[in-house]
Design a protein around this motif. Structure first.
Motif, PDB file in Angstrom:
ATOM      1  N   TYR A 193       2.045  -7.348  -3.705  1.00  0.00           N
ATOM      2  CA  TYR A 193       0.638  -7.750  -3.666  1.00  0.00           C
ATOM      3  C   TYR A 193       0.491  -9.206  -4.138  1.00  0.00           C
ATOM      4  N   LYS A 222      -6.537  -5.106  -5.086  1.00  0.00           N
ATOM      5  CA  LYS A 222      -5.488  -4.091  -5.085  1.00  0.00           C
ATOM      6  C   LYS A 222      -4.445  -4.383  -6.161  1.00  0.00           C
ATOM      7  N   TYR A 282       2.357   1.715  -3.326  1.00  0.00           N
ATOM      8  CA  TYR A 282       1.304   2.162  -4.247  1.00  0.00           C
ATOM      9  C   TYR A 282       1.079   3.662  -4.103  1.00  0.00           C
ATOM     10  N   ASP A 324       0.833  -1.209   0.000  1.00  0.00           N
ATOM     11  CA  ASP A 324       0.000   0.000   0.000  1.00  0.00           C
ATOM     12  C   ASP A 324       0.865   1.255   0.000  1.00  0.00           C
TER      13      ASP A 324
END
Length: 518
Positions: free
Chosen positions: A342, A364, A330, A327
Protein backbone atom coordinates in the motif's frame (compact mmCIF):
# COMPACT_ATOMS: atom_id res chain seq x y z
CA UNK A 1 58.25 -35.60 -45.16
CA UNK A 2 57.21 -37.22 -48.43
CA UNK A 3 55.09 -34.30 -49.62
CA UNK A 4 57.84 -31.65 -49.58
CA UNK A 5 60.13 -34.01 -51.57
CA UNK A 6 57.35 -34.52 -54.10
CA UNK A 7 56.80 -30.79 -54.50
CA UNK A 8 60.51 -30.17 -55.05
CA UNK A 9 60.52 -32.89 -57.72
CA UNK A 10 57.51 -31.42 -59.43
CA UNK A 11 59.10 -28.00 -59.27
CA UNK A 12 62.32 -29.24 -60.91
CA UNK A 13 60.26 -30.74 -63.74
CA UNK A 14 59.20 -27.23 -64.65
CA UNK A 15 62.85 -26.15 -64.90
CA UNK A 16 63.87 -28.61 -67.62
CA UNK A 17 63.70 -27.62 -71.30
CA UNK A 18 60.31 -28.53 -72.78
CA UNK A 19 58.63 -28.90 -76.13
CA UNK A 20 55.20 -27.64 -77.01
CA UNK A 21 53.78 -31.12 -76.42
CA UNK A 22 55.10 -31.21 -72.86
CA UNK A 23 53.51 -27.87 -71.89
CA UNK A 24 50.28 -29.24 -70.41
CA UNK A 25 52.08 -31.85 -68.32
CA UNK A 26 54.51 -29.27 -66.89
CA UNK A 27 51.72 -26.78 -66.17
CA UNK A 28 49.91 -29.48 -64.20
CA UNK A 29 53.15 -30.24 -62.33
CA UNK A 30 53.55 -26.66 -61.16
CA UNK A 31 49.89 -26.32 -60.20
CA UNK A 32 50.05 -29.57 -58.23
CA UNK A 33 53.23 -28.39 -56.51
CA UNK A 34 51.57 -25.11 -55.49
CA UNK A 35 48.59 -26.98 -54.13
CA UNK A 36 50.73 -29.32 -52.01
CA UNK A 37 52.84 -26.43 -50.72
CA UNK A 38 49.70 -24.64 -49.63
CA UNK A 39 48.35 -27.77 -47.94
CA UNK A 40 51.57 -28.20 -45.96
CA UNK A 41 51.68 -24.52 -45.02
CA UNK A 42 54.82 -23.75 -46.99
CA UNK A 43 53.97 -20.31 -48.34
CA UNK A 44 57.50 -19.67 -49.51
CA UNK A 45 57.52 -22.76 -51.72
CA UNK A 46 54.09 -21.95 -53.07
CA UNK A 47 55.11 -18.41 -53.89
CA UNK A 48 58.35 -19.37 -55.69
CA UNK A 49 56.63 -22.12 -57.68
CA UNK A 50 53.82 -19.70 -58.63
CA UNK A 51 56.39 -17.29 -60.04
CA UNK A 52 57.96 -20.11 -62.10
CA UNK A 53 54.50 -21.06 -63.32
CA UNK A 54 53.93 -17.49 -64.42
CA UNK A 55 57.06 -17.67 -66.57
CA UNK A 56 55.87 -20.93 -68.09
CA UNK A 57 52.29 -19.92 -68.93
CA UNK A 58 51.73 -18.37 -72.41
CA UNK A 59 50.72 -14.72 -72.47
CA UNK A 60 47.21 -15.61 -73.60
CA UNK A 61 46.41 -17.27 -70.28
CA UNK A 62 48.89 -15.47 -68.01
CA UNK A 63 46.30 -12.93 -66.80
CA UNK A 64 44.02 -15.67 -65.46
CA UNK A 65 46.49 -16.63 -62.73
CA UNK A 66 48.06 -13.23 -62.11
CA UNK A 67 45.95 -12.74 -59.00
CA UNK A 68 47.17 -16.04 -57.57
CA UNK A 69 50.77 -15.09 -58.29
CA UNK A 70 50.31 -11.72 -56.59
CA UNK A 71 48.75 -13.40 -53.56
CA UNK A 72 51.63 -15.83 -53.37
CA UNK A 73 54.13 -12.98 -53.52
CA UNK A 74 52.16 -11.18 -50.81
CA UNK A 75 52.19 -14.34 -48.67
CA UNK A 76 55.94 -14.64 -49.16
CA UNK A 77 56.34 -11.05 -47.99
CA UNK A 78 54.34 -11.81 -44.84
CA UNK A 79 56.55 -14.82 -44.09
CA UNK A 80 59.67 -12.74 -44.60
CA UNK A 81 58.32 -10.08 -42.24
CA UNK A 82 57.82 -12.71 -39.56
CA UNK A 83 61.44 -13.73 -40.10
CA UNK A 84 62.55 -10.08 -39.78
CA UNK A 85 63.79 -10.15 -43.39
CA UNK A 86 62.35 -6.74 -44.12
CA UNK A 87 64.32 -6.00 -47.32
CA UNK A 88 63.19 -9.28 -48.87
CA UNK A 89 59.65 -8.71 -47.62
CA UNK A 90 59.66 -5.25 -49.17
CA UNK A 91 60.71 -6.72 -52.50
CA UNK A 92 57.98 -9.37 -52.34
CA UNK A 93 55.36 -6.77 -51.51
CA UNK A 94 56.57 -4.56 -54.36
CA UNK A 95 56.29 -7.49 -56.77
CA UNK A 96 52.74 -8.24 -55.60
CA UNK A 97 51.87 -4.55 -55.74
CA UNK A 98 52.97 -4.31 -59.35
CA UNK A 99 50.84 -7.31 -60.36
CA UNK A 100 47.81 -5.99 -58.52
CA UNK A 101 48.24 -2.65 -60.29
CA UNK A 102 48.53 -4.42 -63.63
CA UNK A 103 45.31 -6.42 -63.21
CA UNK A 104 43.40 -3.53 -61.56
CA UNK A 105 42.93 -5.18 -58.15
CA UNK A 106 42.62 -2.09 -55.93
CA UNK A 107 41.97 -4.09 -52.78
CA UNK A 108 45.12 -6.07 -53.35
CA UNK A 109 47.09 -2.88 -53.92
CA UNK A 110 45.76 -1.51 -50.64
CA UNK A 111 46.67 -4.63 -48.72
CA UNK A 112 50.27 -4.80 -49.89
CA UNK A 113 50.59 -1.05 -49.44
CA UNK A 114 49.61 -1.61 -45.83
CA UNK A 115 52.24 -4.32 -45.63
CA UNK A 116 54.84 -1.89 -46.90
CA UNK A 117 53.57 0.65 -44.38
CA UNK A 118 53.94 -1.90 -41.60
CA UNK A 119 57.58 -2.38 -42.54
CA UNK A 120 58.13 1.37 -42.52
CA UNK A 121 56.34 1.68 -39.18
CA UNK A 122 58.32 -1.13 -37.56
CA UNK A 123 61.61 0.29 -38.78
CA UNK A 124 60.61 3.76 -37.59
CA UNK A 125 59.49 2.50 -34.20
CA UNK A 126 62.68 0.67 -33.45
CA UNK A 127 65.07 3.18 -34.99
CA UNK A 128 67.27 5.43 -32.94
CA UNK A 129 64.94 8.41 -33.52
CA UNK A 130 64.08 9.91 -30.17
CA UNK A 131 62.94 13.38 -31.11
CA UNK A 132 59.29 14.25 -30.76
CA UNK A 133 58.93 15.18 -34.40
CA UNK A 134 60.04 11.72 -35.48
CA UNK A 135 57.91 10.00 -32.89
CA UNK A 136 54.95 12.11 -33.99
CA UNK A 137 55.51 10.92 -37.53
CA UNK A 138 55.55 7.34 -36.34
CA UNK A 139 52.27 7.90 -34.50
CA UNK A 140 50.63 9.55 -37.50
CA UNK A 141 51.79 6.72 -39.75
CA UNK A 142 50.37 4.15 -37.35
CA UNK A 143 47.10 6.06 -37.16
CA UNK A 144 46.75 6.27 -40.94
CA UNK A 145 47.54 2.57 -41.27
CA UNK A 146 44.88 1.84 -38.68
CA UNK A 147 42.35 3.90 -40.63
CA UNK A 148 43.08 1.80 -43.73
CA UNK A 149 42.82 -1.47 -41.80
CA UNK A 150 39.41 -0.31 -40.58
CA UNK A 151 38.32 0.31 -44.17
CA UNK A 152 39.40 -3.25 -44.94
CA UNK A 153 37.54 -4.50 -41.82
CA UNK A 154 40.70 -5.93 -40.29
CA UNK A 155 39.89 -4.53 -36.85
CA UNK A 156 42.37 -6.61 -34.89
CA UNK A 157 45.30 -4.99 -36.74
CA UNK A 158 43.67 -1.58 -36.51
CA UNK A 159 43.23 -1.99 -32.75
CA UNK A 160 46.92 -2.78 -32.22
CA UNK A 161 48.11 0.17 -34.32
CA UNK A 162 45.66 2.65 -32.75
CA UNK A 163 46.84 1.53 -29.33
CA UNK A 164 50.48 2.06 -30.32
CA UNK A 165 49.73 5.46 -31.83
CA UNK A 166 47.87 6.55 -28.71
CA UNK A 167 50.77 5.50 -26.50
CA UNK A 168 53.25 7.43 -28.64
CA UNK A 169 51.07 10.55 -28.60
CA UNK A 170 50.87 10.22 -24.83
CA UNK A 171 54.65 9.86 -24.65
CA UNK A 172 55.27 13.07 -26.56
CA UNK A 173 52.49 14.97 -24.79
CA UNK A 174 50.23 15.40 -27.82
CA UNK A 175 46.84 15.52 -26.05
CA UNK A 176 44.89 16.03 -29.24
CA UNK A 177 46.54 12.97 -30.74
CA UNK A 178 45.75 10.94 -27.62
CA UNK A 179 42.11 12.04 -27.78
CA UNK A 180 41.62 11.23 -31.48
CA UNK A 181 43.34 7.83 -31.36
CA UNK A 182 41.62 6.86 -28.08
CA UNK A 183 38.28 7.71 -29.73
CA UNK A 184 39.08 5.58 -32.78
CA UNK A 185 40.41 2.79 -30.59
CA UNK A 186 37.11 2.87 -28.71
CA UNK A 187 35.25 2.56 -32.02
CA UNK A 188 37.25 -0.53 -32.98
CA UNK A 189 36.78 -2.10 -29.56
CA UNK A 190 33.04 -1.39 -29.76
CA UNK A 191 32.83 -3.11 -33.17
CA UNK A 192 34.72 -6.11 -31.76
CA UNK A 193 32.28 -6.31 -28.84
CA UNK A 194 34.95 -5.32 -26.29
CA UNK A 195 32.60 -2.99 -24.44
CA UNK A 196 34.52 -2.72 -21.17
CA UNK A 197 37.70 -1.60 -22.89
CA UNK A 198 35.81 0.68 -25.26
CA UNK A 199 34.36 2.46 -22.20
CA UNK A 200 37.89 3.07 -20.98
CA UNK A 201 39.01 4.39 -24.38
CA UNK A 202 36.00 6.67 -24.87
CA UNK A 203 36.37 7.99 -21.31
CA UNK A 204 40.03 8.77 -21.95
CA UNK A 205 39.15 10.55 -25.19
CA UNK A 206 36.35 12.55 -23.55
CA UNK A 207 38.54 13.63 -20.65
CA UNK A 208 41.36 14.63 -23.00
CA UNK A 209 38.99 16.63 -25.23
CA UNK A 210 37.69 18.36 -22.12
CA UNK A 211 41.24 19.20 -21.08
CA UNK A 212 42.09 20.80 -24.42
CA UNK A 213 38.74 22.59 -24.63
CA UNK A 214 37.33 20.71 -27.63
CA UNK A 215 33.62 20.73 -26.82
CA UNK A 216 32.69 18.97 -30.04
CA UNK A 217 35.01 16.12 -29.12
CA UNK A 218 33.55 15.99 -25.60
CA UNK A 219 30.00 15.80 -26.98
CA UNK A 220 30.82 13.11 -29.54
CA UNK A 221 32.71 10.88 -27.12
CA UNK A 222 30.03 11.37 -24.45
CA UNK A 223 27.49 10.13 -26.99
CA UNK A 224 29.74 7.17 -27.78
CA UNK A 225 29.94 6.38 -24.07
CA UNK A 226 26.16 6.45 -23.95
CA UNK A 227 26.00 3.97 -26.84
CA UNK A 228 28.23 1.50 -25.01
CA UNK A 229 26.33 1.88 -21.75
CA UNK A 230 23.04 1.51 -23.58
CA UNK A 231 24.01 -1.72 -25.33
CA UNK A 232 25.18 -3.08 -21.96
CA UNK A 233 21.75 -2.18 -20.49
CA UNK A 234 23.38 0.29 -18.12
CA UNK A 235 20.58 2.77 -18.69
CA UNK A 236 21.24 4.79 -15.54
CA UNK A 237 24.78 5.47 -16.80
CA UNK A 238 23.75 5.99 -20.43
CA UNK A 239 21.31 8.74 -19.56
CA UNK A 240 23.80 11.34 -18.23
CA UNK A 241 26.15 10.61 -21.13
CA UNK A 242 23.45 11.30 -23.72
CA UNK A 243 22.23 14.33 -21.75
CA UNK A 244 25.73 15.80 -21.68
CA UNK A 245 26.10 15.39 -25.45
CA UNK A 246 22.66 16.87 -26.08
CA UNK A 247 23.43 19.91 -23.95
CA UNK A 248 26.80 20.62 -25.61
CA UNK A 249 25.75 20.40 -29.26
CA UNK A 250 23.52 23.52 -29.22
CA UNK A 251 26.32 25.56 -27.61
CA UNK A 252 28.69 24.75 -30.45
CA UNK A 253 26.01 25.31 -33.10
CA UNK A 254 25.61 21.66 -34.10
CA UNK A 255 21.84 21.34 -34.28
CA UNK A 256 22.13 18.09 -36.19
CA UNK A 257 24.15 16.67 -33.34
CA UNK A 258 21.37 17.49 -30.86
CA UNK A 259 18.93 15.11 -32.52
CA UNK A 260 20.98 11.97 -32.03
CA UNK A 261 21.42 12.16 -28.22
CA UNK A 262 17.78 13.21 -27.82
CA UNK A 263 16.74 10.22 -29.89
CA UNK A 264 19.07 8.02 -27.86
CA UNK A 265 17.54 9.33 -24.65
CA UNK A 266 14.16 8.36 -26.03
CA UNK A 267 15.56 4.90 -26.59
CA UNK A 268 16.80 4.80 -23.01
CA UNK A 269 13.34 5.78 -21.81
CA UNK A 270 11.70 3.07 -23.93
CA UNK A 271 14.19 0.51 -22.69
CA UNK A 272 13.55 1.54 -19.08
CA UNK A 273 9.82 1.18 -19.66
CA UNK A 274 10.29 -2.29 -21.16
CA UNK A 275 12.47 -3.20 -18.21
CA UNK A 276 9.63 -2.10 -15.94
CA UNK A 277 7.29 -4.44 -17.81
CA UNK A 278 9.65 -7.35 -17.21
CA UNK A 279 9.87 -6.51 -13.50
CA UNK A 280 6.07 -6.51 -13.34
CA UNK A 281 5.98 -9.96 -14.90
CA UNK A 282 8.32 -11.12 -12.12
CA UNK A 283 6.17 -9.37 -9.44
CA UNK A 284 9.10 -7.13 -8.57
CA UNK A 285 6.96 -4.03 -8.15
CA UNK A 286 9.58 -1.86 -6.46
CA UNK A 287 11.99 -2.19 -9.39
CA UNK A 288 9.15 -1.77 -11.86
CA UNK A 289 8.29 1.55 -10.22
CA UNK A 290 11.92 2.67 -10.43
CA UNK A 291 12.09 1.80 -14.13
CA UNK A 292 8.77 3.43 -15.03
CA UNK A 293 9.67 6.53 -13.05
CA UNK A 294 13.01 6.78 -14.83
CA UNK A 295 11.27 6.45 -18.20
CA UNK A 296 8.81 9.17 -17.28
CA UNK A 297 11.56 11.53 -16.11
CA UNK A 298 13.50 11.10 -19.35
CA UNK A 299 10.41 11.69 -21.48
CA UNK A 300 9.80 14.88 -19.50
CA UNK A 301 13.42 15.91 -20.01
CA UNK A 302 13.27 15.60 -23.79
CA UNK A 303 9.77 17.02 -24.07
CA UNK A 304 8.14 13.84 -25.32
CA UNK A 305 4.59 14.32 -24.07
CA UNK A 306 3.41 11.08 -25.63
CA UNK A 307 6.17 9.23 -23.81
CA UNK A 308 5.26 10.97 -20.56
CA UNK A 309 1.66 9.86 -20.95
CA UNK A 310 2.69 6.30 -21.72
CA UNK A 311 5.00 6.01 -18.72
CA UNK A 312 2.39 7.64 -16.49
CA UNK A 313 -0.19 5.10 -17.62
CA UNK A 314 2.27 2.33 -16.82
CA UNK A 315 2.75 3.76 -13.33
CA UNK A 316 -1.00 4.06 -12.83
CA UNK A 317 -1.53 0.46 -13.93
CA UNK A 318 1.28 -0.61 -11.62
CA UNK A 319 -0.33 1.25 -8.71
CA UNK A 320 -3.63 -0.49 -9.43
CA UNK A 321 -1.93 -3.88 -9.58
CA UNK A 322 -0.05 -3.27 -6.36
CA UNK A 323 -3.24 -2.14 -4.69
CA UNK A 324 -5.07 -5.29 -5.80
CA UNK A 325 -2.27 -7.47 -4.46
CA UNK A 326 -2.34 -5.48 -1.23
CA UNK A 327 -6.10 -5.99 -0.92
CA UNK A 328 -5.64 -9.75 -1.34
CA UNK A 329 -2.94 -9.81 1.34
CA UNK A 330 -5.14 -7.72 3.61
CA UNK A 331 -7.98 -10.19 3.19
CA UNK A 332 -5.56 -13.02 4.00
CA UNK A 333 -4.49 -11.04 7.08
CA UNK A 334 -0.96 -10.68 5.72
CA UNK A 335 -0.88 -7.18 7.10
CA UNK A 336 2.87 -6.59 6.99
CA UNK A 337 3.09 -7.33 3.26
CA UNK A 338 -0.14 -5.46 2.56
CA UNK A 339 1.14 -2.36 4.36
CA UNK A 340 4.38 -2.37 2.41
CA UNK A 341 2.60 -2.61 -0.93
CA UNK A 342 0.00 0.00 0.00
CA UNK A 343 2.90 2.35 0.75
CA UNK A 344 4.39 1.65 -2.68
CA UNK A 345 1.05 2.21 -4.39
CA UNK A 346 0.54 5.48 -2.51
CA UNK A 347 3.99 6.71 -3.55
CA UNK A 348 3.27 5.89 -7.20
CA UNK A 349 -0.02 7.80 -7.09
CA UNK A 350 1.85 10.74 -5.54
CA UNK A 351 4.41 10.64 -8.33
CA UNK A 352 1.89 10.75 -11.15
CA UNK A 353 -0.25 13.36 -9.39
CA UNK A 354 -3.26 11.08 -8.85
CA UNK A 355 -4.69 12.60 -5.68
CA UNK A 356 -7.71 10.34 -5.73
CA UNK A 357 -5.43 7.33 -5.85
CA UNK A 358 -3.34 8.73 -3.00
CA UNK A 359 -6.49 9.19 -0.90
CA UNK A 360 -7.85 5.70 -1.52
CA UNK A 361 -4.59 3.92 -0.82
CA UNK A 362 -3.70 6.10 2.17
CA UNK A 363 -7.03 5.17 3.79
CA UNK A 364 -6.36 1.46 3.21
CA UNK A 365 -2.85 1.85 4.54
CA UNK A 366 -4.37 3.44 7.63
CA UNK A 367 -6.61 0.39 8.07
CA UNK A 368 -3.56 -1.90 8.04
CA UNK A 369 -1.71 0.30 10.50
CA UNK A 370 -4.78 0.44 12.76
CA UNK A 371 -5.03 -3.35 12.86
CA UNK A 372 -1.31 -3.57 13.63
CA UNK A 373 -1.82 -1.09 16.50
CA UNK A 374 0.39 1.46 14.74
CA UNK A 375 -1.93 4.26 15.77
CA UNK A 376 0.35 7.22 15.17
CA UNK A 377 1.06 6.04 11.62
CA UNK A 378 -2.64 5.28 11.07
CA UNK A 379 -3.58 8.81 12.16
CA UNK A 380 -1.13 10.25 9.61
CA UNK A 381 -2.49 8.04 6.83
CA UNK A 382 -6.13 8.85 7.59
CA UNK A 383 -5.30 12.57 7.81
CA UNK A 384 -3.57 12.41 4.43
CA UNK A 385 -6.57 10.64 2.94
CA UNK A 386 -8.91 13.21 4.49
CA UNK A 387 -6.97 16.12 3.00
CA UNK A 388 -6.70 14.52 -0.45
CA UNK A 389 -10.41 13.75 -0.56
CA UNK A 390 -11.14 17.33 0.45
CA UNK A 391 -8.91 18.66 -2.35
CA UNK A 392 -10.69 16.66 -5.02
CA UNK A 393 -14.15 17.40 -3.58
CA UNK A 394 -15.01 13.81 -2.66
CA UNK A 395 -17.34 14.33 0.30
CA UNK A 396 -17.95 10.62 0.79
CA UNK A 397 -14.20 10.08 0.98
CA UNK A 398 -13.82 12.96 3.44
CA UNK A 399 -16.51 11.47 5.68
CA UNK A 400 -14.99 7.97 5.55
CA UNK A 401 -11.46 9.16 6.34
CA UNK A 402 -12.73 11.48 9.09
CA UNK A 403 -14.66 8.64 10.67
CA UNK A 404 -11.56 6.42 10.57
CA UNK A 405 -9.54 9.22 12.10
CA UNK A 406 -12.10 9.39 14.91
CA UNK A 407 -11.61 5.66 15.57
CA UNK A 408 -7.86 6.20 16.03
CA UNK A 409 -8.41 9.22 18.27
CA UNK A 410 -10.89 7.27 20.37
CA UNK A 411 -8.51 4.38 20.98
CA UNK A 412 -5.74 6.85 21.83
CA UNK A 413 -8.07 8.36 24.47
CA UNK A 414 -8.21 11.64 22.57
CA UNK A 415 -11.93 11.89 23.25
CA UNK A 416 -12.48 15.55 22.45
CA UNK A 417 -10.81 15.13 19.04
CA UNK A 418 -12.66 11.86 18.41
CA UNK A 419 -16.01 13.49 19.21
CA UNK A 420 -15.27 16.32 16.77
CA UNK A 421 -14.28 13.87 14.02
CA UNK A 422 -17.39 11.72 14.53
CA UNK A 423 -19.64 14.78 14.52
CA UNK A 424 -18.08 16.07 11.31
CA UNK A 425 -18.36 12.68 9.61
CA UNK A 426 -21.98 12.30 10.77
CA UNK A 427 -22.95 15.67 9.33
CA UNK A 428 -21.38 14.85 5.96
CA UNK A 429 -23.01 11.42 5.79
CA UNK A 430 -26.32 12.98 6.69
CA UNK A 431 -25.94 15.60 3.96
CA UNK A 432 -25.23 13.03 1.24
CA UNK A 433 -27.99 10.74 2.48
CA UNK A 434 -26.02 7.67 3.55
CA UNK A 435 -28.17 6.59 6.51
CA UNK A 436 -26.25 3.42 7.35
CA UNK A 437 -23.04 5.41 7.69
CA UNK A 438 -24.90 8.01 9.78
CA UNK A 439 -25.99 5.23 12.13
CA UNK A 440 -22.49 3.78 12.40
CA UNK A 441 -20.74 7.06 13.15
CA UNK A 442 -23.51 8.07 15.56
CA UNK A 443 -22.83 4.90 17.53
CA UNK A 444 -19.17 5.93 17.69
CA UNK A 445 -20.11 9.40 18.86
CA UNK A 446 -22.34 7.88 21.53
CA UNK A 447 -19.40 5.80 22.73
CA UNK A 448 -17.28 8.92 23.17
CA UNK A 449 -20.07 10.67 25.02
CA UNK A 450 -20.64 7.65 27.23
CA UNK A 451 -17.01 7.38 28.27
CA UNK A 452 -17.00 11.12 29.02
CA UNK A 453 -20.00 10.55 31.34
CA UNK A 454 -22.21 12.60 29.06
CA UNK A 455 -24.99 10.09 29.45
CA UNK A 456 -27.82 12.28 28.22
CA UNK A 457 -25.94 13.01 24.99
CA UNK A 458 -24.98 9.36 24.65
CA UNK A 459 -28.64 8.31 25.11
CA UNK A 460 -29.66 10.68 22.34
CA UNK A 461 -26.96 9.33 19.99
CA UNK A 462 -27.74 5.67 20.67
CA UNK A 463 -31.49 6.29 20.30
CA UNK A 464 -30.96 7.95 16.93
CA UNK A 465 -28.68 5.15 15.75
CA UNK A 466 -31.26 2.54 16.81
CA UNK A 467 -34.06 4.33 15.00
CA UNK A 468 -32.03 4.59 11.77
CA UNK A 469 -31.09 0.92 11.88
CA UNK A 470 -34.75 0.09 12.39
CA UNK A 471 -35.73 2.22 9.37
CA UNK A 472 -33.23 0.52 7.04
CA UNK A 473 -34.06 -2.95 8.36
CA UNK A 474 -30.69 -3.70 9.96
CA UNK A 475 -31.67 -5.88 12.93
CA UNK A 476 -28.08 -6.44 14.03
CA UNK A 477 -27.60 -2.71 14.16
CA UNK A 478 -30.83 -2.29 16.13
CA UNK A 479 -29.63 -4.90 18.63
CA UNK A 480 -26.22 -3.26 19.05
CA UNK A 481 -27.70 0.21 19.53
CA UNK A 482 -30.34 -1.12 21.93
CA UNK A 483 -27.69 -2.87 24.04
CA UNK A 484 -25.66 0.31 24.24
CA UNK A 485 -28.80 2.28 25.00
CA UNK A 486 -29.46 -0.10 27.87
CA UNK A 487 -25.99 0.49 29.21
CA UNK A 488 -26.35 4.23 29.19
CA UNK A 489 -29.83 4.10 30.71
CA UNK A 490 -28.52 1.84 33.44
CA UNK A 491 -25.78 4.37 34.05
CA UNK A 492 -28.36 7.14 34.14
CA UNK A 493 -30.45 5.17 36.65
CA UNK A 494 -27.48 4.60 38.89
CA UNK A 495 -26.57 8.24 38.60
CA UNK A 496 -30.11 9.24 39.59
CA UNK A 497 -30.00 6.96 42.62
CA UNK A 498 -26.65 8.37 43.64
CA UNK A 499 -27.95 11.89 43.32
CA UNK A 500 -31.05 11.01 45.31
CA UNK A 501 -28.98 9.45 48.03
CA UNK A 502 -26.58 12.36 48.12
CA UNK A 503 -29.51 14.79 48.41
CA UNK A 504 -31.05 13.16 51.58
CA UNK A 505 -30.70 15.11 54.92
CA UNK A 506 -28.25 13.47 57.32
CA UNK A 507 -29.29 12.60 61.02
CA UNK A 508 -27.37 14.27 63.83
CA UNK A 509 -27.01 11.11 65.95
CA UNK A 510 -26.67 7.51 64.99
CA UNK A 511 -26.67 4.58 67.43
CA UNK A 512 -24.27 1.76 66.91
CA UNK A 513 -24.50 -1.76 68.23
CA UNK A 514 -27.73 -1.56 70.13
CA UNK A 515 -29.97 -0.28 67.45
CA UNK A 516 -31.03 2.75 69.49
CA UNK A 517 -31.25 6.06 67.74
CA UNK A 518 -30.87 9.37 69.52
Amino acid sequence: MEQPDLTRTLGRMGETPITQGQYEMLEASYIKAIKIYNQTGNKTGAAKTSIKLAKLVPSTVRLNISSAIAQSAQALGEVQCLQNEYNKAKASYRRAQGIYHEIGDRRGVAQVTLGLGDIQYIRSKYSSAKHHTKLGGVARTAQKLSDTWCILHDYAKARALYSNARDIYHQIGDQGGVASTAWKLGDVQYILGEYSTSLVSYSQARDMYHKIGDQGGVASTARKLGDVQYIRRKYASARPSYSKARDIYPRIGDQGGVASPAQKLGGVASAAQELGDSHCMLYDYARAKTSYSKARDIHLEIGDQGGVASATQKLAALASTVQEVSDAQYNRREYANAGELYSEARDIHHEIGDRGGVARVARKLGDVQYIRCEYAEARESYSEAQNMYHEIGDQSGVASATQKLGDVQYIRCEYAEAGASYSKARDIWDKIGDQRSVAQVTLGLGGVQYIQDKYDNAETSYSRARDIYREIGDQCGVADATRRLGDVRGALSNLAKLRSYMSRPKSSTVGFGTGSVF
